[in-house]
Design a protein around this motif. Structure first.
Motif, PDB file in Angstrom:
ATOM      1  N   THR A 116      25.068  35.451  42.704  1.00 37.71           N
ATOM      2  CA  THR A 116      24.683  36.461  43.668  1.00 37.71           C
ATOM      3  C   THR A 116      25.811  37.016  44.579  1.00 37.71           C
ATOM      4  OG1 THR A 116      22.477  35.129  43.760  1.00 37.71           O
ATOM      5  CG2 THR A 116      22.971  36.512  45.593  1.00 37.71           C
ATOM      6  N   THR A 117      26.465  36.162  45.053  1.00 34.97           N
ATOM      7  CA  THR A 117      27.516  36.717  46.095  1.00 34.97           C
ATOM      8  C   THR A 117      28.593  37.780  45.237  1.00 34.97           C
ATOM      9  OG1 THR A 117      27.624  34.648  47.259  1.00 34.97           O
ATOM     10  CG2 THR A 117      29.753  36.146  47.307  1.00 34.97           C
ATOM     11  N   LEU A 118      28.856  37.112  44.054  1.00 38.55           N
ATOM     12  CA  LEU A 118      29.732  37.963  43.218  1.00 38.55           C
ATOM     13  C   LEU A 118      28.985  39.535  42.798  1.00 38.55           C
ATOM     14  CD1 LEU A 118      32.511  38.546  41.820  1.00 38.55           C
ATOM     15  CD2 LEU A 118      31.567  37.310  39.631  1.00 38.55           C
ATOM     16  N   THR A 119      27.752  39.100  42.489  1.00 40.11           N
ATOM     17  CA  THR A 119      27.025  40.560  42.096  1.00 40.11           C
ATOM     18  C   THR A 119      26.874  41.519  43.428  1.00 40.11           C
ATOM     19  OG1 THR A 119      25.607  39.312  40.451  1.00 40.11           O
ATOM     20  CG2 THR A 119      24.398  41.295  41.502  1.00 40.11           C
ATOM     21  N   SER A 120      26.794  40.962  44.439  1.00 38.80           N
ATOM     22  CA  SER A 120      26.644  41.841  45.674  1.00 38.80           C
ATOM     23  C   SER A 120      27.809  42.482  46.041  1.00 38.80           C
ATOM     24  CB  SER A 120      26.055  40.949  46.894  1.00 38.80           C
ATOM     25  OG  SER A 120      24.847  40.424  46.544  1.00 38.80           O
ATOM     26  N   PHE A 121      28.989  41.582  45.850  1.00 41.08           N
ATOM     27  CA  PHE A 121      30.139  42.183  46.095  1.00 41.08           C
ATOM     28  C   PHE A 121      30.829  42.984  45.147  1.00 41.08           C
ATOM     29  CE2 PHE A 121      35.121  41.575  46.187  1.00 41.08           C
ATOM     30  CZ  PHE A 121      35.331  42.113  47.328  1.00 41.08           C
ATOM     31  N   VAL A 122      30.673  42.960  43.766  1.00 40.15           N
ATOM     32  CA  VAL A 122      30.811  43.948  42.749  1.00 40.15           C
ATOM     33  C   VAL A 122      30.150  45.173  43.086  1.00 40.15           C
ATOM     34  CG1 VAL A 122      30.843  44.715  40.359  1.00 40.15           C
ATOM     35  CG2 VAL A 122      31.761  42.505  41.235  1.00 40.15           C
ATOM     36  N   ASN A 241      43.500  31.304  45.225  1.00 42.15           N
ATOM     37  CA  ASN A 241      44.319  30.656  46.210  1.00 42.15           C
ATOM     38  C   ASN A 241      43.611  31.182  47.557  1.00 42.15           C
ATOM     39  OD1 ASN A 241      46.031  29.604  48.278  1.00 42.15           O
ATOM     40  ND2 ASN A 241      47.773  30.618  47.840  1.00 42.15           N
ATOM     41  N   PRO A 242      43.042  30.183  48.151  1.00 41.51           N
ATOM     42  CA  PRO A 242      41.936  30.723  49.376  1.00 41.51           C
ATOM     43  C   PRO A 242      43.115  31.428  50.528  1.00 41.51           C
ATOM     44  CG  PRO A 242      41.471  28.301  48.856  1.00 41.51           C
ATOM     45  CD  PRO A 242      42.755  28.957  47.790  1.00 41.51           C
ATOM     46  N   SER A 243      44.081  30.797  50.595  1.00 42.37           N
ATOM     47  CA  SER A 243      44.962  31.607  51.703  1.00 42.37           C
ATOM     48  C   SER A 243      45.440  32.829  51.589  1.00 42.37           C
ATOM     49  CB  SER A 243      46.048  30.452  51.953  1.00 42.37           C
ATOM     50  OG  SER A 243      46.954  30.610  50.817  1.00 42.37           O
ATOM     51  N   SER A 252      37.907  27.632  49.463  1.00 43.82           N
ATOM     52  CA  SER A 252      38.066  27.363  48.237  1.00 43.82           C
ATOM     53  C   SER A 252      36.412  27.690  47.303  1.00 43.82           C
ATOM     54  CB  SER A 252      38.213  25.787  47.818  1.00 43.82           C
ATOM     55  OG  SER A 252      37.332  24.726  48.621  1.00 43.82           O
ATOM     56  N   VAL A 253      35.396  27.336  48.229  1.00 42.96           N
ATOM     57  CA  VAL A 253      34.431  27.851  47.682  1.00 42.96           C
ATOM     58  C   VAL A 253      34.040  29.263  47.100  1.00 42.96           C
ATOM     59  CG1 VAL A 253      31.661  27.929  48.199  1.00 42.96           C
ATOM     60  CG2 VAL A 253      33.149  26.092  48.967  1.00 42.96           C
ATOM     61  N   GLN A 254      34.558  30.144  47.836  1.00 40.92           N
ATOM     62  CA  GLN A 254      34.421  31.589  47.693  1.00 40.92           C
ATOM     63  C   GLN A 254      35.525  32.283  46.789  1.00 40.92           C
ATOM     64  OE1 GLN A 254      31.598  33.432  47.637  1.00 40.92           O
ATOM     65  NE2 GLN A 254      30.582  31.720  48.968  1.00 40.92           N
ATOM     66  N   SER A 255      36.850  31.777  47.110  1.00 44.26           N
ATOM     67  CA  SER A 255      37.894  32.219  46.446  1.00 44.26           C
ATOM     68  C   SER A 255      37.768  32.503  44.988  1.00 44.26           C
ATOM     69  CB  SER A 255      39.298  31.415  46.536  1.00 44.26           C
ATOM     70  OG  SER A 255      38.968  30.239  46.116  1.00 44.26           O
ATOM     71  N   GLN A 256      37.070  31.929  44.127  1.00 53.07           N
ATOM     72  CA  GLN A 256      36.967  32.288  42.849  1.00 53.07           C
ATOM     73  C   GLN A 256      36.186  33.435  42.623  1.00 53.07           C
ATOM     74  OE1 GLN A 256      38.035  31.058  39.768  1.00 53.07           O
ATOM     75  NE2 GLN A 256      36.600  31.621  38.334  1.00 53.07           N
ATOM     76  N   TYR A 258      36.185  36.145  44.638  1.00 53.12           N
ATOM     77  CA  TYR A 258      37.104  37.317  44.862  1.00 53.12           C
ATOM     78  C   TYR A 258      38.034  37.276  43.708  1.00 53.12           C
ATOM     79  CZ  TYR A 258      40.381  40.392  47.202  1.00 53.12           C
ATOM     80  OH  TYR A 258      41.308  41.343  47.582  1.00 53.12           O
ATOM     81  N   ALA A 259      38.685  36.349  43.254  1.00 54.80           N
ATOM     82  CA  ALA A 259      39.672  36.430  42.183  1.00 54.80           C
ATOM     83  C   ALA A 259      39.005  37.220  40.701  1.00 54.80           C
ATOM     84  CB  ALA A 259      40.182  35.159  41.790  1.00 54.80           C
ATOM     85  N   MET A 260      37.706  36.803  40.596  1.00 55.46           N
ATOM     86  CA  MET A 260      36.918  37.458  39.472  1.00 55.46           C
ATOM     87  C   MET A 260      36.727  38.936  39.566  1.00 55.46           C
ATOM     88  SD  MET A 260      34.189  35.636  36.945  1.00 55.46           S
ATOM     89  CE  MET A 260      35.370  34.909  36.365  1.00 55.46           C
ATOM     90  N   ALA A 261      36.160  39.239  40.740  1.00 52.46           N
ATOM     91  CA  ALA A 261      35.856  40.537  41.211  1.00 52.46           C
ATOM     92  C   ALA A 261      37.145  41.690  41.135  1.00 52.46           C
ATOM     93  CB  ALA A 261      35.238  40.710  42.773  1.00 52.46           C
ATOM     94  N   ASP A 262      38.272  40.813  41.786  1.00 52.47           N
ATOM     95  CA  ASP A 262      39.377  41.666  41.553  1.00 52.47           C
ATOM     96  C   ASP A 262      39.858  41.844  40.160  1.00 52.47           C
ATOM     97  OD1 ASP A 262      41.742  43.053  42.919  1.00 52.47           O
ATOM     98  OD2 ASP A 262      42.848  41.108  42.477  1.00 52.47           O
ATOM     99  N   ALA A 263      39.812  40.822  39.482  1.00 51.09           N
ATOM    100  CA  ALA A 263      40.134  41.085  37.795  1.00 51.09           C
ATOM    101  C   ALA A 263      39.499  42.161  37.207  1.00 51.09           C
ATOM    102  CB  ALA A 263      40.105  39.775  37.416  1.00 51.09           C
ATOM    103  N   PHE A 264      38.208  42.151  37.399  1.00 53.12           N
ATOM    104  CA  PHE A 264      37.394  42.953  36.830  1.00 53.12           C
ATOM    105  C   PHE A 264      37.470  44.370  37.215  1.00 53.12           C
ATOM    106  CE2 PHE A 264      33.109  45.516  37.353  1.00 53.12           C
ATOM    107  CZ  PHE A 264      32.974  45.723  36.229  1.00 53.12           C
ATOM    108  N   LEU A 265      37.550  44.670  38.854  1.00 52.33           N
ATOM    109  CA  LEU A 265      37.851  45.967  39.200  1.00 52.33           C
ATOM    110  C   LEU A 265      39.011  46.519  38.844  1.00 52.33           C
ATOM    111  CD1 LEU A 265      36.136  45.046  42.724  1.00 52.33           C
ATOM    112  CD2 LEU A 265      35.219  46.933  41.193  1.00 52.33           C
ATOM    113  N   SER A 266      39.977  45.804  38.939  1.00 49.89           N
ATOM    114  CA  SER A 266      41.331  46.396  38.372  1.00 49.89           C
ATOM    115  C   SER A 266      41.333  46.787  36.986  1.00 49.89           C
ATOM    116  CB  SER A 266      42.371  45.056  38.568  1.00 49.89           C
ATOM    117  OG  SER A 266      42.523  44.727  39.821  1.00 49.89           O
ATOM    118  N   ALA A 267      40.570  46.213  36.003  1.00 50.43           N
ATOM    119  CA  ALA A 267      40.583  46.500  34.581  1.00 50.43           C
ATOM    120  C   ALA A 267      39.641  47.721  34.396  1.00 50.43           C
ATOM    121  CB  ALA A 267      39.654  45.304  33.861  1.00 50.43           C
ATOM    122  N   ILE A 268      39.001  48.037  35.547  1.00 53.47           N
ATOM    123  CA  ILE A 268      38.110  49.424  35.229  1.00 53.47           C
ATOM    124  C   ILE A 268      38.909  50.563  36.062  1.00 53.47           C
ATOM    125  CG2 ILE A 268      36.061  48.502  34.562  1.00 53.47           C
ATOM    126  CD1 ILE A 268      35.138  49.108  37.275  1.00 53.47           C
TER     127      ILE A 268
END
Length: 428
Positions: A116-122, A241-243, A252-256, A258-268
């Motif tokens: 849900t967090t990732l969906t909202s953020f993307v 990396n949370p920092s 650490s709960v949310q950093s994954q 962000y990393a996944m959203a960033d990877a996807f958005l960069s790819a498009i």
């Protein structure tokens, strides 16, 4: 007839469509059929409502339909689904129905936690980059509802949160990209085993329209364990990396996410979109976040933690916290709880338990030498947890189970916890 409904009209074959379930998915399907001018009948247990009359599905009803659409609460092997197919109907889950009508891109998001967090953020990042987008699916509003409401879907991206219930059997949904956050034990009260649970989500990989796949490290490990080969173009996104992540993803709960959203958005072609969107993004309610303080105790409201994997992550985030009390329990999902019990022993001084699993958890924690108290209500649980933590201590409400049996959902449960904490605060 609008062209976007042409494929659905063909499948209906000139007959009314059967809708199984009168909840959010069933109502969204009904709205789509009304927009398309297609007759339908709703089948569900119970009395129904004036605007959604229902009846039970039987042999005589099965002969009336060429297309049946079932909500995610229906397993693909449910007797009604099998009966419809026995009489020649095509039976599909609601996401498949929406895929037949949606003309824009579909970005699928799945995983045991973080969806849900990732969906909202993307969605937010896409919109801020000038791309029209909606968040749909398990996040709250089925995509079929958007298909019914919107005249133009061709120029809009659908960011779809999809659970394993919705992907157990796919026929028409073909995502343009898939972001699969993680994989851990869950929903074994619905799936017969972990292999079936993994396979339900892996159906999205098989259905991909384009070579855009982003998976967490534990997803890749599970694929190897269950004999499924990830395609060569899959990008494995390790926990961030949370920092190095901006707030509110700097845990650490949310950093994954962000990393996944960033990877996807960069790819498009949107390499700056994640950082920009994070500046004004607020986590959805009842995720691990800033605690409320009452009676000198910090209360963390992580009601969205509906499985052990999520609760363990929250416990680890608070490792080393003085006088930490874990508050949890709920509807049993038949998962192995040994890792959760061990993490509670390492991190918390005691536990307060609620819901169906309370006695089961108490026995497990007894073997781990963790003092545990069972409470019948949220009010009693919050009071007991506050007393055990003491001034300067902390309470982590990260239940590890679904809320049904005591509450209508995790949001209702989270609000109940929040209200009881506020009551304590107002006593001072």
């Amino acid at each position: 007839m609008e062209d976007k409904f042409g494929n659905i009209v063909k499948l209906a074959g000139g007959k009314p469509v059967a809708i199984f379930g009168a909840g959010a998915s069933g109502r969204a399907a009904a709205a789509l059929f009304r927009r398309a001018g297609i007759d339908f009948a709703v089948y569900a247990l119970g009395a129904g409502t004036p605007d959604m009359p229902v009846r039970e599905f039987d042999e005589s009803a099965a002969k009336l339909h060429k297309l049946a659409v079932y909500s995610p609460v229906f397993r693909p092997d449910h007797e009604w689904v099998r009966l419809a197919e026995k009489h020649g109907a095509t039976a599909i889950c609601e996401p498949d129905l929406s895929a037949l009508a949606w003309r824009g891109k579909i970005y699928a998001i799945t995983g045991t936690n973080g969806k849900t967090t990732l969906t909202s953020f993307v969605e937010k990042a896409l919109c801020e980059s000038g791309i029209k987008a909606v968040s749909a699916g398990n996040i709250g509003k089925p995509l079929s509802a958007f298909c019914a409401e919107m005249d133009d879907t061709e120029n809009c991206a659908a960011v779809c949160e999809l659970s394993s219930f919705q992907t157990s059997r796919l026929k028409f949904l073909r995502p343009d990209a898939l972001l699969w956050t993680n994989f851990a034990p869950d929903h074994l009260d619905w799936h017969k085993d972990m292999r079936e649970y993994f396979g339900a989500k892996f159906n999205l990989v098989k259905a991909l329209k384009k070579k855009m796949l982003f998976v967490g490290g534990d997803v890749a490990e599970a694929a190897a364990e269950y004999g499924e080969k990830l395609p060569d173009f899959a990008q494995i996104v390790q926990c961030g990396n949370p920092s190095a992540c901006p707030a509110p993803f700097d845990t650490s709960v949310q950093s994954q996410n962000y990393a996944m959203a960033d990877a996807f958005l960069s790819a498009i072609g949107l390499p700056e979109a994640a950082a920009k969107a994070a500046k004004t993004f607020a986590l959805p309610k009842y995720r691990f976040t800033t605690p409320e303080i009452a009676c000198g105790v910090k209360f963390y409201n992580d009601s969205k933690a509906t499985n052990a994997h999520a609760a363990i992550a929250a416990l680890r985030e608070l490792a080393g916290t003085k006088n930490l009390v874990w508050l949890g329990g709920g509807k049993d999902k038949n998962c192995d709880l040994s890792e959760l019990a061990a993490e509670i022993r390492k991190t918390a001084k005691s536990a307060v338990l609620i819901g169906q699993t309370a006695e089961k958890l108490a026995k497990l924690l007894e073997r781990e030498n963790v003092p545990a108290e069972i409470c019948a209500t949220m009010k009693d649980a919050v009071a007991a947890a506050a007393k055990s933590a003491g001034e300067g201590g902390s309470v982590l409400f990260s239940p590890a189970f679904s809320s049904f049996g005591m509450f209508s959902g995790y949001a209702d449960r989270g609000k109940s916890f929040q209200n009881e904490v506020l009551c304590l605060k107002n006593l001072k």
